[in-house]
Design an enzyme around this catalytic site. Structure first.
Site, PDB file in Angstrom:
ATOM      1  N   ASP A 441       0.855  -1.172   0.000  1.00  0.00           N
ATOM      2  CA  ASP A 441       0.000   0.000   0.000  1.00  0.00           C
ATOM      3  C   ASP A 441       0.902   1.237   0.000  1.00  0.00           C
ATOM      4  O   ASP A 441       2.107   1.140   0.264  1.00  0.00           O
ATOM      5  CB  ASP A 441      -0.887  -0.030   1.249  1.00  0.00           C
ATOM      6  CG  ASP A 441      -1.809   1.169   1.313  1.00  0.00           C
ATOM      7  OD1 ASP A 441      -2.322   1.564   0.261  1.00  0.00           O
ATOM      8  OD2 ASP A 441      -2.003   1.715   2.416  1.00  0.00           O
ATOM      9  N   THR A 443      -0.227   4.822   1.326  1.00  0.00           N
ATOM     10  CA  THR A 443      -0.445   5.669   2.490  1.00  0.00           C
ATOM     11  C   THR A 443      -0.266   4.889   3.783  1.00  0.00           C
ATOM     12  O   THR A 443      -0.898   3.862   3.994  1.00  0.00           O
ATOM     13  CB  THR A 443      -1.855   6.275   2.445  1.00  0.00           C
ATOM     14  OG1 THR A 443      -2.022   6.964   1.203  1.00  0.00           O
ATOM     15  CG2 THR A 443      -2.068   7.230   3.604  1.00  0.00           C
ATOM     16  N   ASP A 641      -1.639  -1.062   5.925  1.00  0.00           N
ATOM     17  CA  ASP A 641      -1.961  -0.616   7.279  1.00  0.00           C
ATOM     18  C   ASP A 641      -3.429  -0.291   7.488  1.00  0.00           C
ATOM     19  O   ASP A 641      -3.847  -0.005   8.601  1.00  0.00           O
ATOM     20  CB  ASP A 641      -1.138   0.626   7.636  1.00  0.00           C
ATOM     21  CG  ASP A 641      -1.619   1.869   6.908  1.00  0.00           C
ATOM     22  OD1 ASP A 641      -2.112   1.729   5.763  1.00  0.00           O
ATOM     23  OD2 ASP A 641      -1.516   2.974   7.463  1.00  0.00           O
TER      24      ASP A 641
END
Length: 753
Positions: A441, A443, A641
Site C-alpha cells: 500500500d 499511504t 496498514d
C-alpha cells in the site's frame, strides 16, 4: 439483513483441517488424516436470535422492543447466540493437562538426573528400589492421561494409513515408557548385559519430558487458533449500531438492523454513516480512510454516495439508504477477509514430510530386529530380541525432531520481537523466505499517512514564515485536515498565531477572516478567484508544478491579492528508499497498490524506483491483484496498514501490517511491524532465511544420530565385533541430538538483522 447478520450465515461446518482439504467437523478435535488440530472456520457463525432486555432487570427478555414492566425503562437490544464454549473447553483442557504434566515431570527429571548434579546425592535421600516406583507412579499419569490423545491421534494415523508426527511421538514416548515400566514391574526379563549395578536403566524422564513439551506446543497452537476470528470481529465492530431515521417528518433513533432500503437517515457531525447510500440534502467532509486508506477527508454534497462505517466530520446531512446488510461495502470486506483466511494454502512442514517416511522405516526396522534376534539370537533369544527392538525405538525417539522446528521458531520469533517484528505463526517465517513479489500500500506504508506542509511559495519577496503565520492563524478555526496540517507546521516552527475575527467557512472551497483589519482568504484557487482575488501567473506556474509533484495546493490571499501558495502532501517515510533498494537487492519485485489518484501514485512510484504501480484500486481489486500474482506462480507478500488492505493481507502468502495501522489490518496479517517502518520487511526477510537455515541444520542433527544409531541398535555390529547399543546409550545419543538442536537454535539470538 443487517451488517451484523453477515456473521450469521453458516457456510460449511464449524471446524476444518488446514492441511487436508475436505476434512470438516461440527466439533473441535484432530484431523483423522494428519493429526493436526482442526481450526475454526472463520466464515461459520452460529445462528443468532434478537431479543430485548432491561438493563436494570436482565430477567426481562422479549423478541420485540418495548418498556420494562418492572421499572419502565426502554428495553435494550441484546444479541444472543451460541458462543465458543467448545473451543474454550479444549483450551482449558490442554492448559490443565500441561500444568499437571509439568508439575509431575519436574520431580521425575530430578530423580533421574540428580546423580549428575554436584552435591546432590539422590540415592542417599531416596533408595533406588523406591525411586524407580516413584518415577513409574509420576510418569504414568503424564503419559497415559495428559498425553493420552497422542496415542489416539497416532492410532488414527495408522488406521488412515497417513503416518505423521504424532505417530513418531506415540512410538517414541510409548517405547520409552513401556520399556521402563517393564524394567520396574518385571526386571527379570532383561539380560544381565543390560543392567548397571544390578538394575535396568529407566527412561521415564524421556517419556515425561517429551509429553510435556509436546503439550506445550499444542497449548500454544490452541491459543493461536482461538484468535483466528478477531479480524472479522474487529471489522464488524466498525459498523454503526444505531441511526436517526426520518419518518413523517419526525426523527427517531433506531437500530441499524431495522433500516430498510429507501429510508431517510440524518447523520450528525462525529457520527458514523449507518449504511451505504446517497446524500439528498446537506454537505460535509467525510473521513473514508477505513475504506480508501487515504488520510484526507472527502467533501460530499447532495447526490454524492456515502459508505457505511465511514465517519462524518463537519456538517450534518440527510441520506437515503441504498445498500443494507450483506450488500454494504463493509460487509463485503468482511466476507473477503473470511474467504481469504479460509483459502490460504497450508504449509507442509519439513519435519512432517520426513516423518511420513521416517516413522514407518523405524517401525519396520524394529520389527525386523525383533524377528531376527528371536530366531538366531543367543539365549535368552526373546529377551535380546525385545531389548534390541526397544533400543531401535528409543534411539528413534522424536524428541530432537520435535524440538528442531519449535526451538528455532521460538528463538527466532523472540529475536524478531527485539527488532520490532511481531510474527503471528511459524508458517509466516517459512513462507517469507520464499517471497518473490511484495505488494505494498502507499499511504501509511510507504508514506507517513499524515498530510504535512512540504512546500511554500511566496509572491515577490514575501516571507515564508509570514505566509505560514497568516494561513495558520485563519485555519486554526477550521476542522479540515489540511487546515490542521498548516497549523501544525506553524506550531512546529514556533510561529505565533494571531487572533482573527469574522471567521467564515465555505464547504469545499476555503475559509476567510479578518486579521489585523485586513481581509484574508485561504483555500482552493477557484475559491479565491470566485471571491475576486487577483492571482498572479507566477504563483499559478508554481502551483501547477507542485500539483505535478502530487501536492495539494492551498492559496493564501491578503486584501484581494494572492500572496502565496502552500503545498501539502503525505511525505515519504525516511527509511522507505533504503528499504526498497535493499528489497531489490534481495531479488524482490515491488508493486504499489493504492486507492489514491494515478498522478500521485505515479509520482511516488517514480521517486522510489518501484517496479509497478496500480492506482485508484478498491479492496476487492487489491485482493484480485494478489490472487493473479499467486496464480502465476509468485510467492506474494502484502504490506499495508488500513482496513481496505485487510482482504489482500489475508489472501497473500505473507501479510505484513504496519503497527501504526488499524487493528483489522494487524489481525489479518501474519507479520506486524511495530514501528510501521518498511525496513522491518527487510529485517523479516533476513530473519526468515536465517531461521529456515537453522531449522534445516536442526533436522540434520535430529536425524544424523538416528541414521547412525538405528543400525547399531539393531545389532548389525554384533556378529563382527560383539557390540550392542544398549537402551542407555541409545537414550544418550537421543539426548545428545536434542542438546545439539537446542544449542544450534540458541545461536539465532546473536543474529544481526
Amino acid at each position: 439483513m443487517s451488517v451484523a447478520a453477515v456473521e450469521s450465515r453458516p457456510l460449511g461446518k464449524k471446524y476444518s483441517c488446514p492441511m487436508c482439504g475436505g476434512v470438516e467437523s461440527d466439533t473441535p478435535g484432530s484431523c483423522p488424516k494428519c493429526g493436526m488440530s482442526l481450526e475454526r472456520n472463520p466464515v461459520f457463525r452460529e445462528p443468532k436470535k434478537i431479543i430485548y432486555t432491561c438493563p436494570m432487570h436482565p430477567q426481562i427478555e422479549q423478541d420485540h422492543p418495548g418498556n420494562c414492566p418492572i421499572c419502565g425503562m426502554t428495553l435494550e437490544l441484546k444479541t444472543v447466540g451460541v458462543g465458543d464454549e467448545e473451543e474454550q473447553h479444549e483450551l482449558n483442557s490442554l492448559s490443565r493437562k500441561f500444568w499437571i504434566a509439568l508439575v509431575l515431570t519436574i520431580p521425575v527429571l530430578i530423580l533421574a538426573m540428580g546423580h549428575a548434579i554436584p552435591g546432590l546425592h539422590i540415592d542417599a535421600i531416596v533408595p533406588k528400589h523406591i525411586e524407580k516406583w516413584i518415577e513409574f507412579g509420576l510418569t504414568t499419569p503424564v503419559v497415559l492421561w495428559a498425553g493420552g490423545f497422542f496415542f489416539i491421534r497416532a492410532w488414527q494415523s495408522v488406521t488412515n494409513r497417513s503416518l505423521n508426527m504424532f505417530t513418531l511421538i506415540a512410538v517414541g514416548v510409548g517405547a520409552a515408557y513401556v520399556y521402563s515400566a517393564g524394567a520396574v514391574i518385571a526386571p527379570g526379563m532383561f539380560p544381565e548385559s543390560f543392567r548397571r549395578h544390578g538394575e535396568v536403566d529407566l527412561y521415564f524422564e524421556a517419556a515425561a519430558v517429551i509429553t510435556t513439551l509436546v503439550l506445550l506446543g499444542q497449548l500454544i497452537e490452541a491459543k493461536a487458533r482461538s484468535r483466528t476470528g478477531q479480524a472479522i470481529k474487529a471489522l464488524l465492530g466498525l459498523a454503526a449500531k444505531n441511526a436517526h431515521r426520518i419518518r413523517d417528518g419526525q426523527e427517531e433513533e433506531t437500530p441499524v438492523d431495522a433500516i430498510q432500503k429507501g429510508d431517510l437517515l440524518r447523520v450528525r457531525p462525529g457520527e458514523k454513516v449507518p449504511v451505504d447510500g446517497v446524500i439528498v440534502e446537506g454537505q460535509s467532509n467525510i473521513d473514508e480512510s477505513m475504506i480508501t486508506g487515504e488520510p484526507m477527508p472527502v467533501s460530499k454534497g447532495a447526490g454524492d454516495k456515502v459508505v457505511g462505517a465511514t465517519v462524518n466530520q463537519t456538517g450534518a446531512f440527510l441520506m437515503r439508504a441504498e445498500r443494507i446488510g450483506s450488500e454494504t461495502l463493509l460487509a463485503q470486506i468482511v466476507q473477503l477477509v473470511a474467504e481469504a483466511q479460509r483459502s490460504r494454502a497450508p504449509i507442509q512442514k519439513l519435519a512432517d514430510a520426513v516423518s511420513g517416511y521416517f516413522a514407518p522405516a523405524v517401525i519396520s526396522i524394529a520389527v525386523i530386529t525383533f524377528i531376527v534376534w528371536s530366531i538366531i539370537g543367543p539365549a535368552p533369544a526373546m529377551a535380546y530380541a525385545l531389548v534390541n527392538a526397544v533400543s531401535v525405538l528409543i534411539i528413534a525417539c522424536p524428541c530432537a525432531l520435535g524440538l528442531a522446528t519449535p526451538m528455532s521458531i521460538m528463538v527466532g520469533v523472540g529475536r524478531a520481537a527485539q527488532s520490532g517484528i511481531l510474527v503471528k505463526n511459524a508458517e509466516a517465517i517459512e513462507v517469507t523466505e520464499k517471497v518473490t513479489h511484495l505488494v505494498t500500500d502507499k499511504t501509511g506504508t510507504l508514506t507517513a499517512g499524515k498530510p504535512e506542509v512540504v512546500s511554500r511559495v511566496t509572491e515577490k519577496d514575501g516571507s515564508e514564515r509570514e505566509l505560514l503565520q497568516i494561513g495558520g492563524s485563519v485555519e486554526a478555526h477550521s476542522e479540515h485536515p489540511l487546515a490542521r496540517a498548516i497549523v501544525e507546521a506553524a506550531e512546529k516552527e514556533q510561529i505565533g498565531l494571531r487572533e482573527v475575527t469574522d471567521f467564515q467557512s465555505t464547504t469545499g472551497g476555503g475559509v476567510s477572516a479578518q486579521l489585523g483589519g485586513r481581509r484574508v482568504l485561504v483555500g482552493k484557487e477557484k475559491f479565491l478567484a470566485d471571491s475576486g482575488v487577483t492571482l498572479s501567473d507566477k504563483l499559478g506556474k508554481h502551483a501547477d508544478r507542485l500539483q505535478e509533484q502530487a501536492q495539494t495546493t492551498v492559496w493564501v490571499a491578503l486584501d484581494g491579492h494572492a500572496v502565496g501558495v502552500l503545498g501539502i502532501a503525505d511525505p515519504i517515510k525516511p527509511t522507505t528508499r533504503t528499504a526498497i533498494r535493499a528489497l531489490h537487492d534481495m531479488g524482490l519485485k515491488i508493486i504499489m497498490c493504492t486507492g489514491d489518484n494515478r498522478r500521485t501514485a505515479e509520482s511516488v512510484a517514480r521517486e522510489l524506483g518501484i517496479d509497478e504501480f496500480r492506482a485508484e484500486v478498491m479492496p476487492d481489486e487489491k485482493i484480485e491483484i494478489v490472487k493473479r500474482l499467486k496464480a502465476s506462480g509468485a510467492i506474494v507478500a502484502m504490506a499495508g496498514d488500513g482496513i481496505n488492505d485487510a482482504p489482500a493481507l489475508a489472501a497473500a502468502d505473507v501479510g505484513i501490517a504496519m503497527g501504526t495501522g488499524t487493528d483489522v489490518a494487524i489481525e489479518s496479517a501474519s507479520i506486524t511491524l511495530v514501528k510501521g517502518d518498511l525496513m522491518g520487511i527487510v529485517k523479516a526477510m533476513h530473519l526468515s532465511r536465517a531461521v529456515m537455515r537453522n531449522i534445516r541444520q536442526n533436522l540434520f542433527f535430529a536425524f544424523v544420530y538416528n541414521a547412525l544409531g538405528v543400525p547399531i541398535a539393531a545389532g548389525v555390529l554384533y556378529p563382527l565385533f560383539g557390540i550392542l547399543l544398549s537402551p542407555m546409550l541409545a537414550g544418550a545419543a537421543m539426548s545428545f541430538s536434542s542438546v545439539s538442536v537446542i544449542a544450534n537454535a540458541l545461536r539465532l539470538r546473536r543474529i544481526k538483522l
